[in-house]
Scaffold this motif. Structure first.
Motif, PDB file in Angstrom:
ATOM      1  N   THR A 235     -15.094  49.339  13.940  1.00 25.34           N
ATOM      2  CA  THR A 235     -16.243  49.737  14.757  1.00 25.34           C
ATOM      3  C   THR A 235     -15.843  50.066  16.196  1.00 25.34           C
ATOM      4  O   THR A 235     -16.233  51.133  16.703  1.00 25.34           O
ATOM      5  CB  THR A 235     -17.353  48.678  14.702  1.00 25.34           C
ATOM      6  N   PRO A 236     -15.066  49.233  16.893  1.00 22.63           N
ATOM      7  CA  PRO A 236     -14.650  49.634  18.246  1.00 22.63           C
ATOM      8  C   PRO A 236     -13.831  50.933  18.250  1.00 22.63           C
ATOM      9  O   PRO A 236     -13.980  51.744  19.158  1.00 22.63           O
ATOM     10  CB  PRO A 236     -13.800  48.456  18.738  1.00 22.63           C
ATOM     11  N   SER A 237     -13.006  51.127  17.241  1.00 21.65           N
ATOM     12  CA  SER A 237     -12.250  52.380  17.136  1.00 21.65           C
ATOM     13  C   SER A 237     -13.192  53.572  17.007  1.00 21.65           C
ATOM     14  O   SER A 237     -13.003  54.600  17.650  1.00 21.65           O
ATOM     15  CB  SER A 237     -11.313  52.352  15.926  1.00 21.65           C
ATOM     16  N   ALA A 238     -14.200  53.426  16.159  1.00 24.15           N
ATOM     17  CA  ALA A 238     -15.171  54.504  15.965  1.00 24.15           C
ATOM     18  C   ALA A 238     -15.943  54.785  17.243  1.00 24.15           C
ATOM     19  O   ALA A 238     -16.201  55.944  17.585  1.00 24.15           O
ATOM     20  CB  ALA A 238     -16.133  54.145  14.830  1.00 24.15           C
ATOM     21  N   VAL A 239     -16.298  53.743  17.977  1.00 24.65           N
ATOM     22  CA  VAL A 239     -17.022  53.919  19.242  1.00 24.65           C
ATOM     23  C   VAL A 239     -16.149  54.673  20.244  1.00 24.65           C
ATOM     24  O   VAL A 239     -16.612  55.627  20.898  1.00 24.65           O
ATOM     25  CB  VAL A 239     -17.469  52.558  19.812  1.00 24.65           C
ATOM     26  N   ILE A 240     -14.891  54.295  20.367  1.00 25.95           N
ATOM     27  CA  ILE A 240     -13.993  54.925  21.341  1.00 25.95           C
ATOM     28  C   ILE A 240     -13.785  56.394  21.020  1.00 25.95           C
ATOM     29  O   ILE A 240     -13.928  57.267  21.890  1.00 25.95           O
ATOM     30  CB  ILE A 240     -12.645  54.177  21.392  1.00 25.95           C
ATOM     31  N   ILE A 241     -13.442  56.710  19.792  1.00 25.97           N
ATOM     32  CA  ILE A 241     -13.130  58.093  19.453  1.00 25.97           C
ATOM     33  C   ILE A 241     -14.386  58.961  19.446  1.00 25.97           C
ATOM     34  O   ILE A 241     -14.353  60.130  19.833  1.00 25.97           O
ATOM     35  CB  ILE A 241     -12.326  58.197  18.137  1.00 25.97           C
ATOM     36  N   THR A 242     -15.523  58.380  19.063  1.00 28.04           N
ATOM     37  CA  THR A 242     -16.777  59.133  19.100  1.00 28.04           C
ATOM     38  C   THR A 242     -17.181  59.420  20.541  1.00 28.04           C
ATOM     39  O   THR A 242     -17.585  60.537  20.873  1.00 28.04           O
ATOM     40  CB  THR A 242     -17.896  58.361  18.370  1.00 28.04           C
ATOM     41  N   ALA A 243     -17.038  58.427  21.417  1.00 29.64           N
ATOM     42  CA  ALA A 243     -17.362  58.630  22.834  1.00 29.64           C
ATOM     43  C   ALA A 243     -16.454  59.697  23.448  1.00 29.64           C
ATOM     44  O   ALA A 243     -16.928  60.543  24.230  1.00 29.64           O
ATOM     45  CB  ALA A 243     -17.236  57.315  23.597  1.00 29.64           C
ATOM     46  N   ALA A 244     -15.174  59.679  23.105  1.00 33.64           N
ATOM     47  CA  ALA A 244     -14.250  60.692  23.630  1.00 33.64           C
ATOM     48  C   ALA A 244     -14.653  62.083  23.161  1.00 33.64           C
ATOM     49  O   ALA A 244     -14.686  63.029  23.953  1.00 33.64           O
ATOM     50  CB  ALA A 244     -12.822  60.371  23.187  1.00 33.64           C
ATOM     51  N   ASP A 245     -14.973  62.209  21.899  1.00 34.75           N
ATOM     52  CA  ASP A 245     -15.345  63.516  21.364  1.00 34.75           C
ATOM     53  C   ASP A 245     -16.679  63.991  21.939  1.00 34.75           C
ATOM     54  O   ASP A 245     -16.832  65.153  22.314  1.00 34.75           O
ATOM     55  CB  ASP A 245     -15.416  63.464  19.838  1.00 34.75           C
ATOM     56  N   ILE A 246     -17.636  63.095  22.044  1.00 33.10           N
ATOM     57  CA  ILE A 246     -18.942  63.460  22.614  1.00 33.10           C
ATOM     58  C   ILE A 246     -18.773  63.858  24.088  1.00 33.10           C
ATOM     59  O   ILE A 246     -19.389  64.817  24.553  1.00 33.10           O
ATOM     60  CB  ILE A 246     -19.950  62.312  22.444  1.00 33.10           C
ATOM     61  N   GLY A 247     -17.925  63.147  24.820  1.00 36.42           N
ATOM     62  CA  GLY A 247     -17.685  63.494  26.216  1.00 36.42           C
ATOM     63  C   GLY A 247     -17.144  64.903  26.368  1.00 36.42           C
ATOM     64  O   GLY A 247     -17.482  65.615  27.324  1.00 36.42           O
ATOM     65  N   ALA A 248     -16.329  65.328  25.436  1.00 36.49           N
ATOM     66  CA  ALA A 248     -15.749  66.671  25.503  1.00 36.49           C
ATOM     67  C   ALA A 248     -16.801  67.767  25.312  1.00 36.49           C
ATOM     68  O   ALA A 248     -16.564  68.916  25.688  1.00 36.49           O
ATOM     69  CB  ALA A 248     -14.639  66.807  24.468  1.00 36.49           C
ATOM     70  N   TYR A 249     -17.949  67.426  24.764  1.00 33.02           N
ATOM     71  CA  TYR A 249     -19.017  68.424  24.610  1.00 33.02           C
ATOM     72  C   TYR A 249     -19.633  68.807  25.954  1.00 33.02           C
ATOM     73  O   TYR A 249     -20.348  69.803  26.040  1.00 33.02           O
ATOM     74  CB  TYR A 249     -20.109  67.911  23.666  1.00 33.02           C
ATOM     75  N   TYR A 250     -19.366  68.034  26.995  1.00 30.93           N
ATOM     76  CA  TYR A 250     -19.886  68.356  28.326  1.00 30.93           C
ATOM     77  C   TYR A 250     -19.547  69.795  28.710  1.00 30.93           C
ATOM     78  O   TYR A 250     -20.392  70.558  29.164  1.00 30.93           O
ATOM     79  CB  TYR A 250     -19.327  67.370  29.359  1.00 30.93           C
ATOM     80  N   TRP A 251     -18.284  70.170  28.524  1.00 30.89           N
ATOM     81  CA  TRP A 251     -17.843  71.505  28.923  1.00 30.89           C
ATOM     82  C   TRP A 251     -18.451  72.587  28.034  1.00 30.89           C
ATOM     83  O   TRP A 251     -18.784  73.663  28.509  1.00 30.89           O
ATOM     84  CB  TRP A 251     -16.315  71.596  28.908  1.00 30.89           C
ATOM     85  N   THR A 252     -18.631  72.292  26.763  1.00 27.56           N
ATOM     86  CA  THR A 252     -19.257  73.251  25.868  1.00 27.56           C
ATOM     87  C   THR A 252     -20.707  73.486  26.262  1.00 27.56           C
ATOM     88  O   THR A 252     -21.180  74.624  26.311  1.00 27.56           O
ATOM     89  CB  THR A 252     -19.178  72.745  24.408  1.00 27.56           C
ATOM     90  N   ILE A 253     -21.408  72.413  26.570  1.00 27.79           N
ATOM     91  CA  ILE A 253     -22.812  72.533  26.965  1.00 27.79           C
ATOM     92  C   ILE A 253     -22.918  73.226  28.323  1.00 27.79           C
ATOM     93  O   ILE A 253     -23.780  74.087  28.518  1.00 27.79           O
ATOM     94  CB  ILE A 253     -23.494  71.152  26.959  1.00 27.79           C
TER      95      ILE A 253
END
Length: 135
Positions: free
Chosen positions: A47-65
């Motif tokens: 679960t912590p691994s999933a939270v970290i990698i999901t947060a990193a990937d979601i953060g990268a959407y900032y530039w796309t948006i």
């Protein structure tokens, strides 16, 4: 890991040789995402691994948006929509549905749909006739 390093290398070269201005928040987000990616392999619980990698990937959407807001005609909304649907359709196919297994597809699927909404809204907003004041 090799693919990620190649992507960071290409990104670094592009940033170094571009004429674009990168704000402090762009660099801060880049460092935060990079830090998350660097610590992710050392987290041994699902679960912590999933939270970290999901947060990193979601953060990268900032530039796309951000780009989609400025230049909504340059990205394919259909591609983002299908990518988002792909993640949602995969969830019921999972053998064991847990927070760790569902978090990433839900997070990334949702971000893809948000990109679609931003692109379609901005296309609509930029096509609307502007009200004019006549004397």
């Amino acid at each position: 890991a090799g693919s990620a390093l190649a992507c960071f290398g290409i990104g670094w070269l592009a940033a170094r040789h571009s004429r674009f201005h990168f704000s402090i928040s762009d660099w801060a987000l880049t460092v935060a995402i990079g830090g998350a990616i660097l610590i992710w392999p050392f987290v041994h619980k699902a679960t912590p691994s999933a939270v970290i990698i999901t947060a990193a990937d979601i953060g990268a959407y900032y530039w796309t948006i951000e780009k989609g807001w400025r230049k909504p005609g340059e990205d394919a909304a259909t591609s983002f929509f299908l990518n988002g649907v792909k993640y949602y359709v995969a969830i019921p196919a999972m053998d064991a549905l847990t927070v760790a297994s569902a978090l990433y597809p839900i997070g990334v699927g949702t971000m893809n749909i948000i990109v679609v909404i931003v692109l379609l809204y901005r296309r609509w907003a930029l096509r609307k006739p502007r009200a004019t004041c006549s004397s």
